[in-house]
Design an enzyme around this catalytic site. Sequence first.
Site, PDB file in Angstrom:
ATOM      1  N   GLU A 136      11.636  -1.025  30.341  1.00 48.73           N
ATOM      2  CA  GLU A 136      12.002  -0.307  29.122  1.00 48.73           C
ATOM      3  C   GLU A 136      12.975   0.815  29.482  1.00 48.73           C
ATOM      4  OE1 GLU A 136       8.809   1.486  26.846  1.00 48.73           O
ATOM      5  OE2 GLU A 136      10.149   1.919  25.186  1.00 48.73           O
ATOM      6  N   GLY A 185       6.238   8.629  32.765  1.00 50.14           N
ATOM      7  CA  GLY A 185       4.799   8.800  32.974  1.00 50.14           C
ATOM      8  C   GLY A 185       4.084   7.488  33.225  1.00 50.14           C
ATOM      9  N   MET A 219       3.965   2.945  31.689  1.00 52.31           N
ATOM     10  CA  MET A 219       4.623   1.894  30.910  1.00 52.31           C
ATOM     11  C   MET A 219       3.623   0.832  30.491  1.00 52.31           C
ATOM     12  SD  MET A 219       7.306   0.837  29.510  1.00 52.31           S
ATOM     13  CE  MET A 219       7.316  -0.656  28.548  1.00 52.31           C
ATOM     14  N   ASN A 267       3.635  -2.387  29.823  1.00 52.35           N
ATOM     15  CA  ASN A 267       3.878  -3.816  30.033  1.00 52.35           C
ATOM     16  C   ASN A 267       2.640  -4.639  29.675  1.00 52.35           C
ATOM     17  OD1 ASN A 267       6.254  -2.872  31.516  1.00 52.35           O
ATOM     18  ND2 ASN A 267       4.749  -2.312  33.069  1.00 52.35           N
ATOM     19  N   GLU A 280      -1.002   4.185  26.714  1.00 55.61           N
ATOM     20  CA  GLU A 280      -0.473   2.886  27.166  1.00 55.61           C
ATOM     21  C   GLU A 280      -1.351   1.749  26.645  1.00 55.61           C
ATOM     22  OE1 GLU A 280       2.387   3.166  28.136  1.00 55.61           O
ATOM     23  OE2 GLU A 280       2.320   5.289  28.661  1.00 55.61           O
ATOM     24  N   HIS A 338      -0.686   0.970  23.018  1.00 56.13           N
ATOM     25  CA  HIS A 338       0.565   0.225  22.801  1.00 56.13           C
ATOM     26  C   HIS A 338       0.306  -1.282  22.700  1.00 56.13           C
ATOM     27  CE1 HIS A 338       3.948   2.876  22.663  1.00 56.13           C
ATOM     28  NE2 HIS A 338       3.844   3.348  23.888  1.00 56.13           N
TER      29      HIS A 338
HETATM   30  C1  7MF Z   1       1.910   9.674  26.524  1.00 57.36           C
HETATM   31  O1  7MF Z   1       5.950   5.717  25.847  1.00 57.36           O
HETATM   32  C2  7MF Z   1       2.944  10.004  25.689  1.00 57.36           C
HETATM   33  C3  7MF Z   1       4.239   9.685  26.031  1.00 57.36           C
HETATM   34  C4  7MF Z   1       8.124   4.865  27.740  1.00 57.36           C
HETATM   35  C5  7MF Z   1       8.156   5.905  28.811  1.00 57.36           C
HETATM   36  C6  7MF Z   1       5.396   6.291  28.095  1.00 57.36           C
HETATM   37  O2  7MF Z   1       4.480   4.433  26.906  1.00 57.36           O
HETATM   38  C7  7MF Z   1       5.645   5.198  27.095  1.00 57.36           C
HETATM   39  C8  7MF Z   1       6.766   4.225  27.536  1.00 57.36           C
HETATM   40  C9  7MF Z   1       8.597   8.314  28.274  1.00 57.36           C
HETATM   41  C10 7MF Z   1       8.196   9.562  27.834  1.00 57.36           C
HETATM   42  C11 7MF Z   1       6.859   9.773  27.494  1.00 57.36           C
HETATM   43  C12 7MF Z   1       5.930   8.738  27.597  1.00 57.36           C
HETATM   44  C13 7MF Z   1       6.336   7.457  28.037  1.00 57.36           C
HETATM   45  C14 7MF Z   1       7.692   7.259  28.384  1.00 57.36           C
HETATM   46  C15 7MF Z   1       4.529   9.023  27.214  1.00 57.36           C
HETATM   47  C16 7MF Z   1       3.467   8.689  28.032  1.00 57.36           C
HETATM   48  C17 7MF Z   1       2.186   9.009  27.684  1.00 57.36           C
HETATM   49  N1  7MF Z   1       6.899   3.182  26.533  1.00 57.36           N
HETATM   50 BR1  7MF Z   1      10.364   8.070  28.722  1.00 57.36          BR
HETATM   51 ZN    ZN Z   2       4.651   5.140  24.559  1.00 54.24          ZN
END
Ligand code: 7MF
Ligand code: ZN
Length: 880
Positions: free
Chosen positions: A127, A267, A269, A271, A304, A307
């Site tokens: 991503e 932080g 991902m 997947n 995560e 998601h």
């Molecule tokens: C909690 O959003 C809140 C935000 C993208 C990478 C993790 O799951 C994600 C990924 C970024 C900035 C903040 C966070 C993430 C990313 C995040 C992580 C935990 N899809 Br860039």
């Molecule tokens: Zn996220």
Amino acid sequence: MRTSQPQTIYLSDYKVPAYLVDTVDLRFELFEDGARVHSTLELRRNPESDETAAPLELDGDSLTLESVALNGAELAAGDYEDRGDQLVVRSVPEQFTLTVVTWIEPQNNTRLEGLYKSSGMFCTQCEAEGFRCITFFPDRPDVMARFRTRIEANKDAYPVLLSNGNDVEKGELENGRHFVTWEDPFPKPCYLFALVAGDLVEKRDTFSTCSGRDIDLRMYVEPRNAEKCDHAMDSLKRSMRWDEEVYGREYDLDIFMIVAVDDFNMGAMENKGLNIFNSSCVLASQETATDLAFQRIEAIVAHEYFHNWSGNRVTCRDWFQLSLKEGFTVFRDSQFSADMGSPTVKRIEDVTLLRTAQFAEDGGPMSHPVRPASYMEISNFYTLTIYEKGAEVVRMIHTLLGPDMFRKGSDLYFERHDGQAVTTDDFVKAMEDASGRDLSQFRLWYEQAGTPVLAISDDFDAETGVYRLTIEQSIPDTPGQTNKKPQHIPFALGLLGQDGQPLPLQLESGDSGAPTERVLELTEAVHTFEFHGVESRPVPSLLRHFSAPVRVRYNWTREQLLFLMSHDPDGFNRWDAGQRLAVDVIQSLVNAPDDAEIDPRLVEAYRKLISDADLDQALVAKMLQLPSEAYLIELTDKADVPAIHRAREAVLRHLAGALKGELLGCYQRHQGSGPYEVTPEAIARRSLRNTALAWLLMIDDEEGRSLAVSQLNAADNMTDRMGALRALVNSGFESDRQEALDDFYNRFQDDPQVVEQWFSVQAASDQAGQLSDIHKLLEHPAFDWKNPNKIRSVVGAFAGQNLAAFHNPDGSGYQFLADQVCRLDDSNPQIAARLVTPLTRWRKFAPSYSDRMKSALERIRDKAGLSRDVYEVVHKSLAD
Ligand code: 7MF
Ligand code: ZN
């Protein structure tokens, strides 16, 4: 590297993909000097596309193309074009199989996008647009395919081979190699693809779902981290249960895996079935992780995991819709954290981040709507606006609909769009359809950037018993947007009588059963509300729970704030009143003479807070945190940072001096006994003690010093150890500081996550983090320019937290940051672009500062071969 000026991508140019991919068959041959990727795609023309004669265009980045075959027949050089960032095949049938072989060099991949190596293991980050660094592919989230992945590698060096879904086949190969094949039954966009290969230990657990299926939970970490998995595993199980109970969402695969990686740009991902985490966001033990880290890990694991539904089962049509999955998922993880601990404390933490950092972003050159209309580089749009303001927008829908209708809307959204790639508008539509509410004006929250301002005035008519509240909303101009329309704002409030009792809010006279809290809905530029049956002038408790992400302007008197601090039944607003009072006192000292008086009422309010054992100690712990320098700057027009720093420190020292006895009492009272626990009560206790300690050392108190030294030596957990270390580092006790830092390093030098904390406690300190100290940290053997965490813990902490040093009037802090950004721009442009952020705020500062910040930005702008990431941020910051 960029050769021409970066292009802007517009939402209005969105077109459905010309080709769809049904299945992807990948074979990875992993070697020490590179990797060969065989990709076989089943493709067909998209019946919904009107581009019936379009050539096939696949995205690529930094790939060496070895061969292309169409329906099994290798294409000759003239049958396709390799443009570097695109592979174009001009004439293709309606439906066909394309096989592409590429060669990549993960061991030389310093950008940490696509497939790369971290501490000897292979891992991926796709991503937003990393998959194109692995093979040629339509790298956009609305192309969803079923993936089958075979990984081949040397068995001794890479005994563990992972990808998404279920492992369906494994076996031995020649030359000491082996393979595993994975199959993911759920169609997914390529940004959710993941691969891991390494020598990792496995930690197993199981989770029994609401429908009685047993899920295999597995964590994979380097052997030295084997004992740091329990907290994440427990957090995962709590998240899985919570999503079933609160959203009715069950996990859908048979295996759920978490991998910890030391070198990671972000932080974590999400997947599919194989979440990859930055080690610092998943590994924890009592000895090495602070309470803050424990809480962060729980929240990120939850994020995560959540998601899987809000992101994977239902994903984004295009990257302009990023907040569809991120705003909703942040809202979900914040609800989860609130349920696991104190909702008020969680709200305070979220609002602090929002008001300090997101408001600053929204008032700066990178300001953009929750659903942006354009971008150059999508990685620059993983912003606080997308995440935090996006979550606030979802929260407002929750407030407007109420929890039951919101859940109906969420059910409808998942049911209607399962397996699809959709838009923020589809989300709002589901909420509307389920609830019957009209959210057409509300949609402006997605389209208009900028933080709305509510100017509030009131008057009280003693004769009629009417209290009148007038609220006027306005939204400031932001880059490319002016003359904005009024937004639909849920405004929660209460009124307190002079005795501190909540008053019934009678919008019509004689409404005796009226509630004491209401959510008013603002839709016009100006509203006047009348409250009847009010006997004497009430004190308004405005925007309770921070019911909308707006700035409230109201002329509170200090008396009113003190009153709210001790009487408001809304804990959030009690805290907020304390913050506003402290801001007012600190601001009145900026540029005041050294001997200016500090309002004794502030001291008395804090005395009461520290000494009253009946109050909720978790809330007290938050109320004792003075507003940060960053927040004070955000509230200031042309900030003079050293002056703000001095004023804040003067208040802190004054409070510490006046309350020394209370602080020592607080420290002793919260000693705590028994084993270490990460409960809200225990966290509050440690927080109060460590705040007391920090304050005592701010005035170089001898008793405080000896308490800190013994706490440092006796601590059985990192929260107390770090609390004592930080207090000493920020004190004037120079020899204790150095000794404490050296001992700490010697004890923990083999633990990268602790070394990161050790770096940042120094880099963020006005005592130990002057520029010359920062240079020494960069020379330290544990520092590593290839590791994003190390960069953040030194360079990021200096520029983002050590504000008085960063804003040295001679501009040296700015030039230093420009140097580091230029150095990182080639190796890791994503990290470089994020590091620029503090400089982009140059307009916030007094001219002698802003001029120097601007010239640092100009130096970055003029670097040869600037990445698209840094180009976008720097050019937007310098534009008028
Ligand atoms: C909690 O959003 C809140 C935000 C993208 C990478 C993790 O799951 C994600 C990924 C970024 C900035 C903040 C966070 C993430 C990313 C995040 C992580 C935990 N899809 Br860039
Ligand atoms: Zn996220």
